[in-house]
Write an enzyme that holds these catalytic residues in place. Sequence first.
Site, PDB file in Angstrom:
ATOM      1  N   HIS A 154     -23.723 -63.193  33.820  1.00  0.00           N
ATOM      2  CA  HIS A 154     -22.663 -63.318  34.732  1.00  0.00           C
ATOM      3  C   HIS A 154     -21.487 -62.547  34.187  1.00  0.00           C
ATOM      4  O   HIS A 154     -21.614 -61.862  32.897  1.00  0.00           O
ATOM      5  CB  HIS A 154     -22.148 -64.832  35.029  1.00  0.00           C
ATOM      6  CG  HIS A 154     -21.822 -65.322  33.901  1.00  0.00           C
ATOM      7  ND1 HIS A 154     -22.597 -66.225  33.155  1.00  0.00           N
ATOM      8  CD2 HIS A 154     -20.648 -65.659  33.240  1.00  0.00           C
ATOM      9  CE1 HIS A 154     -21.958 -66.806  31.978  1.00  0.00           C
ATOM     10  NE2 HIS A 154     -20.511 -66.464  32.195  1.00  0.00           N
ATOM     11  N   HIS A 201     -22.969 -69.926  38.047  1.00  0.00           N
ATOM     12  CA  HIS A 201     -22.259 -68.807  38.434  1.00  0.00           C
ATOM     13  C   HIS A 201     -22.797 -67.714  38.183  1.00  0.00           C
ATOM     14  O   HIS A 201     -23.560 -67.641  37.209  1.00  0.00           O
ATOM     15  CB  HIS A 201     -20.683 -68.780  37.796  1.00  0.00           C
ATOM     16  CG  HIS A 201     -20.836 -68.947  36.459  1.00  0.00           C
ATOM     17  ND1 HIS A 201     -21.567 -69.797  35.567  1.00  0.00           N
ATOM     18  CD2 HIS A 201     -19.858 -68.505  35.571  1.00  0.00           C
ATOM     19  CE1 HIS A 201     -21.377 -69.589  34.241  1.00  0.00           C
ATOM     20  NE2 HIS A 201     -20.277 -68.755  34.333  1.00  0.00           N
ATOM     21  N   HIS A 216     -15.246 -60.916  29.970  1.00  0.00           N
ATOM     22  CA  HIS A 216     -16.211 -61.076  29.291  1.00  0.00           C
ATOM     23  C   HIS A 216     -17.707 -60.611  30.158  1.00  0.00           C
ATOM     24  O   HIS A 216     -17.892 -61.084  31.306  1.00  0.00           O
ATOM     25  CB  HIS A 216     -16.740 -62.256  28.212  1.00  0.00           C
ATOM     26  CG  HIS A 216     -16.931 -63.375  29.426  1.00  0.00           C
ATOM     27  ND1 HIS A 216     -16.225 -64.376  29.605  1.00  0.00           N
ATOM     28  CD2 HIS A 216     -18.152 -63.991  29.814  1.00  0.00           C
ATOM     29  CE1 HIS A 216     -16.407 -65.341  30.407  1.00  0.00           C
ATOM     30  NE2 HIS A 216     -18.065 -65.131  30.480  1.00  0.00           N
ATOM     31  N   HIS A 248     -18.725 -75.954  27.192  1.00  0.00           N
ATOM     32  CA  HIS A 248     -17.651 -76.113  28.446  1.00  0.00           C
ATOM     33  C   HIS A 248     -17.699 -77.342  29.154  1.00  0.00           C
ATOM     34  O   HIS A 248     -18.949 -77.955  29.176  1.00  0.00           O
ATOM     35  CB  HIS A 248     -17.918 -74.727  29.229  1.00  0.00           C
ATOM     36  CG  HIS A 248     -17.445 -73.495  28.856  1.00  0.00           C
ATOM     37  ND1 HIS A 248     -16.396 -73.316  28.190  1.00  0.00           N
ATOM     38  CD2 HIS A 248     -18.393 -72.485  28.865  1.00  0.00           C
ATOM     39  CE1 HIS A 248     -16.501 -71.998  27.934  1.00  0.00           C
ATOM     40  NE2 HIS A 248     -17.754 -71.278  28.150  1.00  0.00           N
ATOM     41  N   TYR A 257     -18.283 -67.128  22.053  1.00  0.00           N
ATOM     42  CA  TYR A 257     -17.554 -66.073  22.731  1.00  0.00           C
ATOM     43  C   TYR A 257     -17.424 -64.977  21.487  1.00  0.00           C
ATOM     44  O   TYR A 257     -16.918 -65.409  20.469  1.00  0.00           O
ATOM     45  CB  TYR A 257     -16.452 -66.187  23.361  1.00  0.00           C
ATOM     46  CG  TYR A 257     -16.434 -66.871  24.596  1.00  0.00           C
ATOM     47  CD1 TYR A 257     -16.788 -66.196  25.978  1.00  0.00           C
ATOM     48  CD2 TYR A 257     -16.428 -68.166  24.976  1.00  0.00           C
ATOM     49  CE1 TYR A 257     -16.998 -66.567  27.071  1.00  0.00           C
ATOM     50  CE2 TYR A 257     -16.697 -68.697  26.357  1.00  0.00           C
ATOM     51  CZ  TYR A 257     -16.795 -68.213  27.170  1.00  0.00           C
ATOM     52  OH  TYR A 257     -17.084 -68.685  28.212  1.00  0.00           O
ATOM     53  N   GLU A 267     -20.270 -63.053  25.652  1.00  0.00           N
ATOM     54  CA  GLU A 267     -20.797 -64.233  25.717  1.00  0.00           C
ATOM     55  C   GLU A 267     -22.358 -64.531  25.498  1.00  0.00           C
ATOM     56  O   GLU A 267     -22.901 -63.766  26.129  1.00  0.00           O
ATOM     57  CB  GLU A 267     -20.268 -64.995  26.843  1.00  0.00           C
ATOM     58  CG  GLU A 267     -20.665 -66.597  26.725  1.00  0.00           C
ATOM     59  CD  GLU A 267     -20.428 -67.467  27.971  1.00  0.00           C
ATOM     60  OE1 GLU A 267     -20.239 -68.612  27.879  1.00  0.00           O
ATOM     61  OE2 GLU A 267     -20.461 -66.733  29.226  1.00  0.00           O
TER      62      GLU A 267
END
Length: 311
Positions: A154, A201, A216, A248, A257, A267
């Site tokens: 992503h 996502h 990113h 997260h 990251y 990432e």
Amino acid sequence: MAMTGVLRPGHGAIRVLDLEEAVHHYRDILGMVETGRDAQGRVYLKCWDERDHNSVVLRQADRAGLDFFGFKVRDKATLDKMEADLKAYGLKTERIPAGEMLATGERVRFELPSGHLIELYAEKKAVGNGLQVTNPAPWTKASENGIAPVRLDHCLLYGPNIAEVQKIFTEVLGFYLVERVLAPDNETNAAIWMSCSHKVHDIAFVEHPEPGKLHHLSFLLDSWEEVLRASDIMSMNGVPIDIGPTRHGITRGCTIYAFDPSGNRFETFMGGYQPYPDYEPTTWTFDGLGAGGGLDYPQRKLHETFLTVVT
């Protein structure tokens, strides 16, 4: 769920300040496979388990950042329909001929209100993942090179007008909202996470005054142990780490990251839950981003560089 319309993220084209230094980073440290170079001097790479010819394109420039981000759609009929839908919505589109990018068919490009260029395409040469189609082994030698992510997963982009961006992705392109962070007014969205599949996502946006910024590109790993191994490889090679390894609250993903030699953040990511389009979106308050553990669940704090450094 039925995979129609937009299938998945297909490629990210990024600007780098020193091409060969960037190739070394993405090919030898991150562990991608170099698949070609074109007459414009661009370098093409793929993750070892990706079937298509490329997912990252590097171009030398005088400033870092994102040129464009592309999504693969189901077929040419889908590409034609989506272009018509984008035009009907009021967006200007551009047809880029097949072959302008190596091994890639015709592309439909349009600009978001956030200032980002997005592309749709239906055809890209299948080069396989180095495994036989019948009775394959679980991995190849390429999967032992560097960090060796399995795919481009992503991207997170920063820019203005993300409320309108959300409408384009959900009303025209068939994405759905998975999670959001409210702005301090507790009404508008400061950040949105959207999916075209049942991944947590496929693209995300943060409201930001400057248009067209890259936060990113994210690369998927299979396990938390591989994320920890990635941190060791980054440290051994002097790769500047921004955050992590950590987890997260938003998306439940486990992450590191870090920055490439040009300052583009990338990432290495694993985990996250599997949503469906009928799920109610998860909402985080602005305070929840920090103290609530949205960004960094173990430490429950904000990281200034994560919020402010973009290319």
